[in-house]
Each structure stands twice: as C-alpha cells, then as structure tokens.
Design a protein around this motif. Structure first.
Motif, PDB file in Angstrom:
ATOM      1  N   GLN A   1       0.858  -1.175   0.000  1.00 20.80           N
ATOM      2  CA  GLN A   1       0.000   0.000   0.000  1.00 20.80           C
ATOM      3  C   GLN A   1       0.894   1.225   0.000  1.00 20.80           C
ATOM      4  O   GLN A   1       2.120   1.115   0.101  1.00 20.80           O
ATOM      5  CB  GLN A   1      -0.958  -0.030   1.179  1.00 20.80           C
ATOM      6  N   VAL A   2       0.280   2.396  -0.096  1.00 19.44           N
ATOM      7  CA  VAL A   2       1.044   3.623  -0.277  1.00 19.44           C
ATOM      8  C   VAL A   2       2.100   3.830   0.819  1.00 19.44           C
ATOM      9  O   VAL A   2       3.171   4.377   0.551  1.00 19.44           O
ATOM     10  CB  VAL A   2       0.105   4.846  -0.421  1.00 19.44           C
ATOM     11  N   LYS A   3       1.857   3.371   2.034  1.00 24.87           N
ATOM     12  CA  LYS A   3       2.849   3.554   3.112  1.00 24.87           C
ATOM     13  C   LYS A   3       4.149   2.793   2.833  1.00 24.87           C
ATOM     14  O   LYS A   3       5.169   3.058   3.465  1.00 24.87           O
ATOM     15  CB  LYS A   3       2.263   3.143   4.456  1.00 24.87           C
ATOM     16  N   ASP A   4       4.131   1.846   1.885  1.00 28.67           N
ATOM     17  CA  ASP A   4       5.325   1.069   1.541  1.00 28.67           C
ATOM     18  C   ASP A   4       6.177   1.725   0.461  1.00 28.67           C
ATOM     19  O   ASP A   4       7.230   1.194   0.092  1.00 28.67           O
ATOM     20  CB  ASP A   4       4.911  -0.328   1.044  1.00 28.67           C
ATOM     21  N   LEU A   5       5.743   2.852  -0.054  1.00 22.90           N
ATOM     22  CA  LEU A   5       6.393   3.467  -1.214  1.00 22.90           C
ATOM     23  C   LEU A   5       7.886   3.692  -1.015  1.00 22.90           C
ATOM     24  O   LEU A   5       8.690   3.360  -1.887  1.00 22.90           O
ATOM     25  CB  LEU A   5       5.697   4.781  -1.573  1.00 22.90           C
ATOM     26  N   THR A   6       8.299   4.218   0.128  1.00 27.30           N
ATOM     27  CA  THR A   6       9.727   4.508   0.337  1.00 27.30           C
ATOM     28  C   THR A   6      10.560   3.233   0.410  1.00 27.30           C
ATOM     29  O   THR A   6      11.749   3.253   0.114  1.00 27.30           O
ATOM     30  CB  THR A   6       9.951   5.350   1.612  1.00 27.30           C
ATOM     31  N   ARG A   7       9.952   2.147   0.775  1.00 28.54           N
ATOM     32  CA  ARG A   7      10.663   0.866   0.811  1.00 28.54           C
ATOM     33  C   ARG A   7      10.734   0.242  -0.592  1.00 28.54           C
ATOM     34  O   ARG A   7      11.690  -0.454  -0.923  1.00 28.54           O
ATOM     35  CB  ARG A   7       9.943  -0.072   1.772  1.00 28.54           C
ATOM     36  N   ILE A   8       9.698   0.484  -1.395  1.00 27.80           N
ATOM     37  CA  ILE A   8       9.594  -0.127  -2.715  1.00 27.80           C
ATOM     38  C   ILE A   8      10.498   0.540  -3.750  1.00 27.80           C
ATOM     39  O   ILE A   8      11.147  -0.135  -4.551  1.00 27.80           O
ATOM     40  CB  ILE A   8       8.127  -0.091  -3.193  1.00 27.80           C
ATOM     41  N   LEU A   9      10.531   1.864  -3.756  1.00 24.15           N
ATOM     42  CA  LEU A   9      11.238   2.572  -4.826  1.00 24.15           C
ATOM     43  C   LEU A   9      12.711   2.174  -4.979  1.00 24.15           C
ATOM     44  O   LEU A   9      13.173   2.005  -6.113  1.00 24.15           O
ATOM     45  CB  LEU A   9      11.091   4.085  -4.657  1.00 24.15           C
ATOM     46  N   PRO A  10      13.486   1.971  -3.907  1.00 19.77           N
ATOM     47  CA  PRO A  10      14.875   1.514  -4.115  1.00 19.77           C
ATOM     48  C   PRO A  10      14.953   0.127  -4.762  1.00 19.77           C
ATOM     49  O   PRO A  10      15.867  -0.146  -5.545  1.00 19.77           O
ATOM     50  CB  PRO A  10      15.454   1.494  -2.697  1.00 19.77           C
TER      51      PRO A  10
END
Length: 155
Positions: free
Chosen positions: A13-22
């Motif tokens: 979900q959107v809260k995971d974005l900073t973990r996903i982008l790298p």
C-alpha cells in the motif's frame, strides 16, 4: 536455503512506497532501463487507487524484504477472459540462485487461481537464457512471438 524457509507475498500500500522505490530502481539498473522515481511513485499510487489493475507484492523471507513482484491484469479474448502478466519480478542480488524465483512464481500462480484468472504470462530478456529455461521448466510456453511496444506519450 531450504524449502522450509518461509517466503511470503505481502500486498503493498502507499505507506510502503519509500521501501519499494529503491527495489524498483535496482531492478531497472540491473537491466539498464530508464528510471524516474517520480514516474514510478505516480504509477504505483495509481495502481493502489485502482486495485483491479493488478497486484504489487513485496517478497519477504526471514523477517526481511528480498524482492518484489508486480502482476498486471488484463482481459484476453485469446485466453478466455481475465488474465495476468508478471510485469516485474525482482530478487535482491544476494538472494538470487537460491530457488526464490520459482517459489515466488508458484505463489503468484496460486494467487491468480484464487482470482479465477485464465492464464499467467511473463516475459524474459532474450539474453536471459537461465530465466527462460526456468520458466519453461515451470510450464510456461514460448509461443515464438515478439512483444512490440509503442509509447503513446512521454512519461
């Protein structure tokens, strides 16, 4: 690693974005694909706002993230209805060659069956013979077609 090491597909979900982008950036660097963090963040937000378009899962093992898989949905006349396409599958470089990829594909297949999808597609770089051989062993068929793409607007 053994078959007893649990692998988990965790919906994002959107809260995971900073973990996903790298992770996404590492995938794009691995294949020398162009990468725009702004574009990928916007695309992921669009996906999360429209879950009927696909699923983005983090791959977890041993309490940590070891990769991700994104599956896109579409409707196919040829394959009899709603189908899925593994658009991206990324395993961290330190975890490759341990059987994670095949186990994740099996988990994705199970999720697709639960959703009553008719077929699961994927693509592989022509030069990636190791991955292609794995996919064929897992039952994927090479229809000897080419995936051609035309960008319809600038990203």
């Amino acid at each position: 690693m053994t078959d007893n090491d649990p692998l988990n597909l965790r919906p994002t979900q959107v809260k995971d974005l900073t973990r996903i982008l790298p992770l996404v950036e590492a995938f794009y660097q691995h294949f020398s694909y162009p990468f725009s963090q702004t574009e990928k963040a916007q695309t992921l937000r669009e996906l999360w706002n429209n879950p009927d378009r696909g699923c983005f899962w983090l791959i977890e093992q041993d309490q940590g993230v070891v990769g991700y898989v994104y599956v896109s949905f579409y409707f196919s006349l040829e394959f009899g209805g709603r189908t899925a396409f593994i658009d991206e599958l990324f395993i961290s470089s330190d975890r490759r060659g341990q059987g994670i990829g095949s186990r994740i594909i099996e988990l994705v297949e199970g999720e697709c069956r639960k959703l009553n999808l008719k077929a699961l597609h994927l693509e592989s770089e022509r030069s990636n013979e190791r991955a292609t051989a794995l996919y064929k062993r897992m039952g994927f068929v090479d229809y000897d077609r080419r995936l051609l793409t035309k960008h319809l607007n600038d990203c």
